[in-house]
Design an enzyme around this catalytic site. Structure first.
Site, mmCIF file in Angstrom:
data_model
loop_
_atom_site.group_PDB
_atom_site.id
_atom_site.type_symbol
_atom_site.label_atom_id
_atom_site.label_comp_id
_atom_site.label_asym_id
_atom_site.label_seq_id
_atom_site.Cartn_x
_atom_site.Cartn_y
_atom_site.Cartn_z
ATOM 1 C CB SER A 52 -0.935 -0.003 1.217
ATOM 2 O OG SER A 52 -0.205 -0.234 2.403
ATOM 3 C CG HIS A 63 -1.075 3.663 4.491
ATOM 4 N ND1 HIS A 63 -1.673 3.054 5.564
ATOM 5 C CD2 HIS A 63 -0.667 2.656 3.670
ATOM 6 C CE1 HIS A 63 -1.633 1.740 5.397
ATOM 7 N NE2 HIS A 63 -1.028 1.471 4.256
#
Length: 270
Positions: A44, A246
């Site tokens: 990711s 993230h």
């Protein structure tokens, strides 16, 4: 002017023109500029989860140094094994550049972060110790096997492996996220430091294995310094965002800048 002199001038001019045309036809400047086929693999962090795909670091790198993104196959949740089974097929002998960000999901890093946010310091310390054991005991063999297969699939490619950022900036104090009037998530300064130390170990392990295979390692730690999730200028999404911990748009941009600044164009296949 004497007719013989004029004739010689005309002949010389014709000869020079012919020479210029013949040289120009073989000079590299007249050929189509070389571009480098680029494939982006990984999890990711490489896929740009949480941001528009156009803002993910493979697209930030695309077009720089004549690098042309060909296959962008990184996907959220990828482990080393699923990267091999689901992404390696994009590589071949024509691949010039490969980037890889993988390994975090193999050590269940997300579970450690959750334990440190929701539980007291001793529980966090135990979770971090367990993940560090996994990093040192299990991850190198996984990466070694993967890097060997990457090299076999793209024998002439320049392979760049990236690390992961530290998630926290302890200098800004505890990271506290209220959930309700009576509850909250919190990572103390001590817990943040423990998780950052584990991230450093993860990066060191990835670097050592990548460089042993002749791959370039790009460290993003310095670029994220002072921009952890609890920073007023965070490069990472917060715990309540759709893609917690993230890289946000700024973080993906910093990944791309790190790659651009550390890849030497002279190291790419001519």
């Amino acid at each position: 002017m004497d007719s013989r002199v004029a004739g010689r001038i005309r002949l010389t001019a014709v000869a020079l023109s012919t020479f210029a045309l013949s040289v120009g036809s073989v000079l590299p400047g007249n050929a189509a500029p070389k571009t480098y086929d680029y494939d982006a693999l990984g999890d990711s962090f490489a896929a740009g989860t949480g941001v528009d795909p156009s803002q993910a670091y493979p697209n930030v790198l695309d077009g720089r140094m004549k690098i042309a993104l060909d296959d962008f196959v990184a996907v959220s949740g990828a482990t080393v094994q699923t990267m091999l089974t689901g992404q390696l097929g994009t590589l071949d002998e024509d691949t010039d550049v490969v980037t890889i960000t993988v390994g975090g999901n193999d050590i269940e890093w997300g579970q450690v972060v959750l334990a440190c946010l929701a539980r007291p310091d001793p529980v966090c310390a135990a979770a971090v110790a367990q993940v560090e054991q996994g990093i040192t005991a299990g991850l190198p063999a996984l990466l070694e096997a993967a890097y060997t297969q990457v090299r076999a699939a793209a024998p002439d490619a320049h392979v760049v492996v990236t690390g992961y950022p530290r998630l926290f900036s302890p200098e800004y104090g505890a990271y506290t996220v209220p959930l309700s009037p009576d509850s909250s998530l919190e990572a103390s300064v001590a817990e943040q430091q423990m998780m950052n130390d584990a991230a450093d170990l993860l990066n060191a392990t990835i670097r050592t294995t990548a460089e042993a295979h002749g791959f370039q390692f790009v460290d993003v730690t310095r670029r994220f310094k002072g921009h952890g999730v609890n920073s007023p200028d965070a490069y990472l999404f917060g715990v309540l965002d759709p893609a917690p911990f993230h890289p946000n748009v700024d973080g993906q941009h910093e990944y791309g800048v790190a790659l651009r600044s550390q890849i030497n164009p002279n190291s790419l296949r001519r």
